[in-house]
Design a protein around this motif. Structure first.
Motif, PDB file in Angstrom:
ATOM      1  N   GLU A 148       0.837  -1.209   0.000  1.00 16.34           N
ATOM      2  CA  GLU A 148       0.000   0.000   0.000  1.00 16.34           C
ATOM      3  C   GLU A 148       0.869   1.256   0.000  1.00 16.34           C
ATOM      4  OE1 GLU A 148      -3.219   1.934   3.005  1.00 16.34           O
ATOM      5  OE2 GLU A 148      -3.632  -0.111   2.296  1.00 16.34           O
ATOM      6  N   THR A 149       1.903   1.265   0.817  1.00 13.11           N
ATOM      7  CA  THR A 149       2.815   2.410   0.861  1.00 13.11           C
ATOM      8  C   THR A 149       3.506   2.590  -0.479  1.00 13.11           C
ATOM      9  OG1 THR A 149       3.175   2.142   3.231  1.00 13.11           O
ATOM     10  CG2 THR A 149       4.844   3.389   2.013  1.00 13.11           C
ATOM     11  N   ARG A 150       3.949   1.489  -1.075  1.00 15.43           N
ATOM     12  CA  ARG A 150       4.622   1.575  -2.383  1.00 15.43           C
ATOM     13  C   ARG A 150       3.663   2.105  -3.450  1.00 15.43           C
ATOM     14  NH1 ARG A 150       6.457  -3.570  -0.786  1.00 15.43           N
ATOM     15  NH2 ARG A 150       5.468  -4.608  -2.542  1.00 15.43           N
ATOM     16  N   TYR A 151       2.410   1.682  -3.395  1.00 17.67           N
ATOM     17  CA  TYR A 151       1.408   2.170  -4.347  1.00 17.67           C
ATOM     18  C   TYR A 151       1.178   3.670  -4.165  1.00 17.67           C
ATOM     19  CZ  TYR A 151      -3.076   3.039  -6.586  1.00 17.67           C
ATOM     20  OH  TYR A 151      -4.078   3.573  -7.355  1.00 17.67           O
ATOM     21  N   LEU A 152       1.019   4.107  -2.912  1.00 18.67           N
ATOM     22  CA  LEU A 152       0.791   5.527  -2.649  1.00 18.67           C
ATOM     23  C   LEU A 152       1.993   6.372  -3.090  1.00 18.67           C
ATOM     24  CD1 LEU A 152      -1.013   5.338   0.806  1.00 18.67           C
ATOM     25  CD2 LEU A 152      -2.011   5.989  -1.396  1.00 18.67           C
ATOM     26  N   GLU A 153       3.195   5.848  -2.911  1.00 15.22           N
ATOM     27  CA  GLU A 153       4.392   6.567  -3.368  1.00 15.22           C
ATOM     28  C   GLU A 153       4.431   6.652  -4.889  1.00 15.22           C
ATOM     29  OE1 GLU A 153       7.706   4.643  -1.446  1.00 15.22           O
ATOM     30  OE2 GLU A 153       7.370   5.739   0.431  1.00 15.22           O
ATOM     31  N   TYR A 169       0.368  -5.105 -14.532  1.00 14.73           N
ATOM     32  CA  TYR A 169       1.805  -4.836 -14.495  1.00 14.73           C
ATOM     33  C   TYR A 169       2.173  -3.976 -13.285  1.00 14.73           C
ATOM     34  CZ  TYR A 169       1.688  -6.526 -19.330  1.00 14.73           C
ATOM     35  OH  TYR A 169       1.499  -7.288 -20.449  1.00 14.73           O
ATOM     36  N   ILE A 170       1.293  -3.046 -12.929  1.00 12.80           N
ATOM     37  CA  ILE A 170       1.528  -2.246 -11.723  1.00 12.80           C
ATOM     38  C   ILE A 170       1.557  -3.173 -10.512  1.00 12.80           C
ATOM     39  CG2 ILE A 170       0.586  -0.448 -10.200  1.00 12.80           C
ATOM     40  CD1 ILE A 170       1.575   0.776 -12.781  1.00 12.80           C
ATOM     41  N   ALA A 171       0.573  -4.087 -10.441  1.00 14.09           N
ATOM     42  CA  ALA A 171       0.511  -5.037  -9.319  1.00 14.09           C
ATOM     43  C   ALA A 171       1.786  -5.857  -9.256  1.00 14.09           C
ATOM     44  CB  ALA A 171      -0.720  -5.943  -9.463  1.00 14.09           C
ATOM     45  N   SER A 172       2.224  -6.382 -10.397  1.00 22.36           N
ATOM     46  CA  SER A 172       3.429  -7.204 -10.439  1.00 22.36           C
ATOM     47  C   SER A 172       4.649  -6.403  -9.982  1.00 22.36           C
ATOM     48  CB  SER A 172       3.643  -7.744 -11.855  1.00 22.36           C
ATOM     49  OG  SER A 172       4.809  -8.521 -11.924  1.00 22.36           O
ATOM     50  N   MET A 173       4.726  -5.150 -10.415  1.00 23.79           N
ATOM     51  CA  MET A 173       5.852  -4.291 -10.030  1.00 23.79           C
ATOM     52  C   MET A 173       5.849  -4.048  -8.519  1.00 23.79           C
ATOM     53  SD  MET A 173       6.884  -0.670 -11.813  1.00 23.79           S
ATOM     54  CE  MET A 173       5.522   0.264 -11.149  1.00 23.79           C
ATOM     55  N   LEU A 174       4.650  -4.005  -7.920  1.00 22.78           N
ATOM     56  CA  LEU A 174       4.536  -3.814  -6.480  1.00 22.78           C
ATOM     57  C   LEU A 174       4.720  -5.120  -5.711  1.00 22.78           C
ATOM     58  CD1 LEU A 174       1.460  -1.389  -6.400  1.00 22.78           C
ATOM     59  CD2 LEU A 174       3.866  -0.790  -6.036  1.00 22.78           C
ATOM     60  N   GLY A 175       4.791  -6.238  -6.445  1.00 23.56           N
ATOM     61  CA  GLY A 175       5.000  -7.533  -5.799  1.00 23.56           C
ATOM     62  C   GLY A 175       3.736  -8.134  -5.224  1.00 23.56           C
ATOM     63  N   ILE A 176       2.584  -7.785  -5.816  1.00 30.04           N
ATOM     64  CA  ILE A 176       1.305  -8.303  -5.324  1.00 30.04           C
ATOM     65  C   ILE A 176       0.454  -8.802  -6.486  1.00 30.04           C
ATOM     66  CG2 ILE A 176       1.272  -6.860  -3.250  1.00 30.04           C
ATOM     67  CD1 ILE A 176      -0.564  -4.914  -4.726  1.00 30.04           C
ATOM     68  N   GLU A 177      -0.639  -9.461  -6.163  1.00 29.58           N
ATOM     69  CA  GLU A 177      -1.583  -9.932  -7.173  1.00 29.58           C
ATOM     70  C   GLU A 177      -2.527  -8.781  -7.558  1.00 29.58           C
ATOM     71  OE1 GLU A 177      -1.516 -12.877  -8.698  1.00 29.58           O
ATOM     72  OE2 GLU A 177       0.265 -13.363  -7.507  1.00 29.58           O
ATOM     73  N   PRO A 178      -3.096  -8.818  -8.778  1.00 26.77           N
ATOM     74  CA  PRO A 178      -4.019  -7.752  -9.202  1.00 26.77           C
ATOM     75  C   PRO A 178      -5.199  -7.547  -8.243  1.00 26.77           C
ATOM     76  CG  PRO A 178      -3.363  -9.061 -11.090  1.00 26.77           C
ATOM     77  CD  PRO A 178      -2.803  -9.754  -9.866  1.00 26.77           C
ATOM     78  N   GLU A 179      -5.694  -8.648  -7.664  1.00 31.47           N
ATOM     79  CA  GLU A 179      -6.814  -8.528  -6.724  1.00 31.47           C
ATOM     80  C   GLU A 179      -6.415  -7.712  -5.491  1.00 31.47           C
ATOM     81  OE1 GLU A 179      -6.925 -11.871  -9.366  1.00 31.47           O
ATOM     82  OE2 GLU A 179      -5.522 -11.549  -7.710  1.00 31.47           O
ATOM     83  N   SER A 180      -5.193  -7.908  -5.029  1.00 27.22           N
ATOM     84  CA  SER A 180      -4.700  -7.137  -3.879  1.00 27.22           C
ATOM     85  C   SER A 180      -4.574  -5.656  -4.244  1.00 27.22           C
ATOM     86  CB  SER A 180      -3.346  -7.672  -3.410  1.00 27.22           C
ATOM     87  OG  SER A 180      -3.464  -9.001  -2.989  1.00 27.22           O
TER      88      SER A 180
END
Length: 195
Positions: A148-153, A169-180
Motif C-alpha cells: 500500500e505504501t509503495r502504491y501511494l508513493e 503490471y503495476i501489481a506485479s511491479m509492487l509484488g502483489i496480485e491484481p486482486e490485492s
C-alpha cells in the motif's frame, strides 16, 4: 530530434559542444511498436536505450509467470545493464507497452567514447551509479514498505503511469496480485481523485 536526450545528458554532467556532437553521432534511433520486444531473455545485451517517447516494461519469467521489475517511461534509460557491462546474454525481457521512440547506444560505441575523453567515462559512471541506487532503493522498498505504501508513493511520484500501464503490471511491479491492488486502490481512493 535529440532535444530531450541532450537535456537528459546535460542533467548528468556538462559536455562541451564537440563532445556532445561526438556522442550523438554514435547513437541511433529505433522505433518500436506497442507489444514489440526490445530485448528478449537470452539475446545479447548490446545496447543501452534512452526512451524519447513511450513506455517499456522490464520483466522476467519464473515458473511460467511474468514478474514486472519496473516500468520505464520518457526521459529514462533502460538496459539489462549487468548483461550489457559483462557482455553476457540478457536475463530480462524489455517490451514496449506503447509505440516507442528509443535512442540506442551500442556497447562498442560507448567504449569509443570512453577512449576519447574522460567526460564519457564520468557519464558512464554516473549512469551506473544511478542504476545502482535505483536497484538498491527498489530492494529496500520491497523489504521495508508495505504494498500500500509503495502504491501511494507511485501515485505521488508518477500518477500518470497508473493511467498508462495495465494494472496487472503495476501489481506485479509492487509484488502483489491484481486482486490485492484492487483492494488497495479502493482503500486509498481518498488519497487520489482519479484512478
Amino acid at each position: 530530434m535529440f532535444t530531450n536526450l541532450i537535456k537528459n545528458l546535460e542533467d548528468y554532467l556538462h559536455f562541451e559542444e564537440d563532445e556532445l556532437a561526438f556522442l550523438l553521432a554514435l547513437m541511433e534511433t529505433r522505433v518500436v511498436k506497442k507489444n514489440e520486444m526490445v530485448v528478449r531473455v537470452g539475446e545479447p545485451a548490446n545496447y543501452v536505450y534512452y526512451i524519447d517517447k513511450g513506455l517499456v516494461r522490464f520483466y522476467h519469467e519464473l515458473d511460467g509467470k511474468e514478474h514486472t521489475y519496473r516500468i520505464f517511461r520518457e526521459n529514462m534509460w533502460i538496459s539489462d545493464y549487468a548483461a550489457f557491462l559483462t557482455r553476457s546474454k540478457s536475463i530480462m525481457n524489455i517490451e514496449a507497452l506503447e509505440d516507442c521512440v528509443l535512442i540506442q547506444l551500442h556497447y562498442d560505441h560507448m567504449q569509443k567514447g570512453y577512449e576519447r575523453a574522460k567526460v564519457f567515462e564520468r557519464f558512464g559512471r554516473k549512469m551506473a551509479e544511478s542504476l545502482f541506487l535505483t536497484t538498491v532503493q527498489r530492494t529496500m522498498d520491497i523489504m521495508a514498505k508495505s504494498p500500500e505504501t509503495r502504491y501511494l508513493e507511485l501515485l505521488e511520484h508518477d500518477a500518470e503511469m497508473i493511467h498508462r500501464v495495465p494494472l496487472k503490471y503495476i501489481a506485479s511491479m509492487l509484488g502483489i496480485e491484481p486482486e490485492s491492488l484492487s483492494r488497495i486502490r479502493k482503500r486509498t481512493a481518498r488519497f487520489h481523485t482519479k484512478s
